[in-house]
Design a protein around this motif. Structure first.
Motif, mmCIF file in Angstrom:
data_model
loop_
_atom_site.group_PDB
_atom_site.id
_atom_site.type_symbol
_atom_site.label_atom_id
_atom_site.label_comp_id
_atom_site.label_asym_id
_atom_site.label_seq_id
_atom_site.Cartn_x
_atom_site.Cartn_y
_atom_site.Cartn_z
ATOM 1 N N ASP A 50 0.813 -1.220 0.000
ATOM 2 C CA ASP A 50 0.000 0.000 0.000
ATOM 3 C C ASP A 50 0.846 1.268 0.000
ATOM 4 O OD1 ASP A 50 -2.342 -1.364 -0.123
ATOM 5 O OD2 ASP A 50 -2.992 -0.974 1.939
ATOM 6 N N GLY A 51 2.182 1.129 -0.049
ATOM 7 C CA GLY A 51 3.049 2.288 -0.143
ATOM 8 C C GLY A 51 3.480 2.852 1.197
ATOM 9 N N HIS A 52 3.520 2.012 2.224
ATOM 10 C CA HIS A 52 3.936 2.467 3.546
ATOM 11 C C HIS A 52 5.318 1.924 3.882
ATOM 12 C CE1 HIS A 52 -0.122 3.801 3.862
ATOM 13 N NE2 HIS A 52 -0.624 2.572 3.952
ATOM 14 N N ILE A 53 6.148 2.778 4.466
ATOM 15 C CA ILE A 53 7.465 2.363 4.970
ATOM 16 C C ILE A 53 7.458 2.618 6.466
ATOM 17 C CG2 ILE A 53 9.964 2.676 4.856
ATOM 18 C CD1 ILE A 53 8.042 4.134 2.035
ATOM 19 N N HIS A 54 7.500 1.554 7.249
ATOM 20 C CA HIS A 54 7.455 1.662 8.707
ATOM 21 C C HIS A 54 8.865 1.488 9.279
ATOM 22 C CE1 HIS A 54 3.100 1.288 8.353
ATOM 23 N NE2 HIS A 54 3.264 0.155 7.676
ATOM 24 N N VAL A 55 9.230 2.344 10.229
ATOM 25 C CA VAL A 55 10.488 2.209 10.957
ATOM 26 C C VAL A 55 10.158 1.821 12.396
ATOM 27 C CG1 VAL A 55 12.581 3.348 11.759
ATOM 28 C CG2 VAL A 55 11.698 3.843 9.484
ATOM 29 N N ILE A 56 10.755 0.739 12.853
ATOM 30 C CA ILE A 56 10.397 0.128 14.137
ATOM 31 C C ILE A 56 11.648 -0.076 14.974
ATOM 32 C CG2 ILE A 56 9.434 -1.972 15.199
ATOM 33 C CD1 ILE A 56 7.761 -2.246 12.556
ATOM 34 N N ASP A 57 11.552 0.183 16.271
ATOM 35 C CA ASP A 57 12.617 -0.131 17.223
ATOM 36 C C ASP A 57 12.670 -1.652 17.359
ATOM 37 O OD1 ASP A 57 13.849 -0.831 19.795
ATOM 38 O OD2 ASP A 57 13.876 1.318 20.203
ATOM 39 N N SER A 58 13.799 -2.260 16.971
ATOM 40 C CA SER A 58 13.859 -3.723 16.912
ATOM 41 C C SER A 58 13.972 -4.376 18.288
ATOM 42 C CB SER A 58 15.028 -4.171 16.029
ATOM 43 O OG SER A 58 16.253 -3.706 16.537
#
Length: 358
Positions: free
Chosen positions: A253-261
């Motif tokens: 859907d065109g989303h780039i998520h940045v997550i604390d691993s």
């Protein structure tokens, strides 16, 4: 990693700024492809880059000298995803033509295949992964088991193992020295897979969540499950930052998520044009993990600051599909692949003008 390489990456990490990103433009392009570039990979410790293209070619480049060293055609099997092993002239790649040309559709047969003491069936003519020597164009090993297109491939940087995910809703763990898979995990969607830099953990993303596995006891299931903020669209790519502290996940859907691993906290979400079911939205961390660059469904390229979450640069394109995109290890350079291969570097004249204004 050798000390010199580590020092080089540390030096580069101190130099990447928003101004440098904003100044970047194409410094070199290879326009001799007859199809879209579907995948590419940098070798971790050499100056080599490998690409795979819809024109059924695998190409090896020496980035330091801006030259194409070799082109190998895979007309029979096609080529989709490609990744370097630890050796700079050996790669693993997935076929694209499907079923390996072994049998016609009317003659598919169900047979049993043993993987880590678990039985399951697949259709003869299964999708193969191949270990290829670019030096002499010889296949060193075949890895068979998936029975649909392989959409994710991640090699462990510390060990001779790798992980693959397929549209057949299986994820397989492999040892480069053995033809049979070493482990099998079933998923409920299109899987995206990635090892962390230490090879201690791997991630599988699908269905709006990222599942974290300990490589030593993956069969016990995930030790953590992180939410992608309610984004239930198909996962495309999941990656760790070089220091392992962050992860990114792209979706159709065109989303780039940045997550604390470590905590699983969703830090930011960037939005671009959605991609088609036949395309992959790829993004990449800069070497020090402070910026994210990504393609878009309209062919454009964007960059964001991880710290502020704000867009810091964009480059429009006449392309109509998202480019594959990789940041070069230890360099002020990223590479995009679409109908051509482009090397992006800072424009020193723009930087000089910025310094003058300061």
């Amino acid at each position: 990693m050798a000390g010199g390489q580590s020092e080089r990456e540390d030096k580069v990490s101190l130099e990447i700024t928003e101004e440098i990103l904003q100044s970047m433009e194409v410094g070199m392009a290879f326009r001799d492809y007859n199809g879209r570039i579907s995948s590419m990979d940098f070798h971790r410790t050499s100056s080599y880059l490998v690409t795979a293209s819809d024109d059924e070619s695998i190409r090896l480049y020496d980035v330091a000298n801006a030259t194409c060293l070799k082109t190998i055609n895979s007309k029979k099997y096609g080529v989709d995803l490609v990744s370097f092993t630890s050796h700079p002239t050996t790669v693993i790649y997935s076929s694209k033509n499907g079923w390996d040309g072994m049998l016609s559709e009317q003659h598919f047969m169900r047979v049993w295949f043993t993987c880590n003491h678990e039985l399951f069936f697949f259709l003869i003519g299964s999708e193969s992964l191949r270990l290829l020597s670019l030096h002499d164009n010889k296949y060193l090993r075949y890895f068979k088991g998936h029975h649909d297109r392989v959409v994710s491939l991640s090699l462990c940087s510390r060990k001779e193992c790798f992980i693959s995910g397929s549209l057949d809703r299986t994820v397989m763990l492999w040892d480069q020295r053995a033809e049979k898979c070493q482990g099998l995990l079933r998923v409920q969607g299109r899987p995206a897979t990635a090892y962390d830099d230490q090879g201690l953990v791997f991630a599988i993303a699908f269905g709006g969540y990222i599942r974290m596995f300990d490589t030593r006891k993956y069969e016990k299931g995930p030790f953590e499950i992180f939410s992608a903020g309610g984004d239930m669209s198909d996962a495309n790519v999941v990656k760790f930052s070089n220091d392992g502290r962050l992860m990114l996940l792209t979706t159709m859907d065109g989303h780039i998520h940045v997550i604390d691993s470590f905590r699983g906290t969703l830090l930011s979400t960037y939005n671009v044009k959605p991609v088609s079911s036949n395309s992959t939205l790829e993004a990449s961390f800069s070497p020090e993990g402070m910026f994210v660059i990504s393609g878009s469904g309209d062919g454009s390229v964007y960059a964001w600051s991880v710290r502020s979450g704000k867009e810091v640069a964009s480059w429009m394109s006449t392309e109509t599909e998202p480019p594959v995109i990789k940041w070069a290890p230890g360099n002020l350079m990223f590479v995009t692949g679409s109908s051509e291969l482009s090397f992006w570097i800072p424009d020193l004249s723009k930087l000089a003008a910025y310094v003058g204004r300061k």
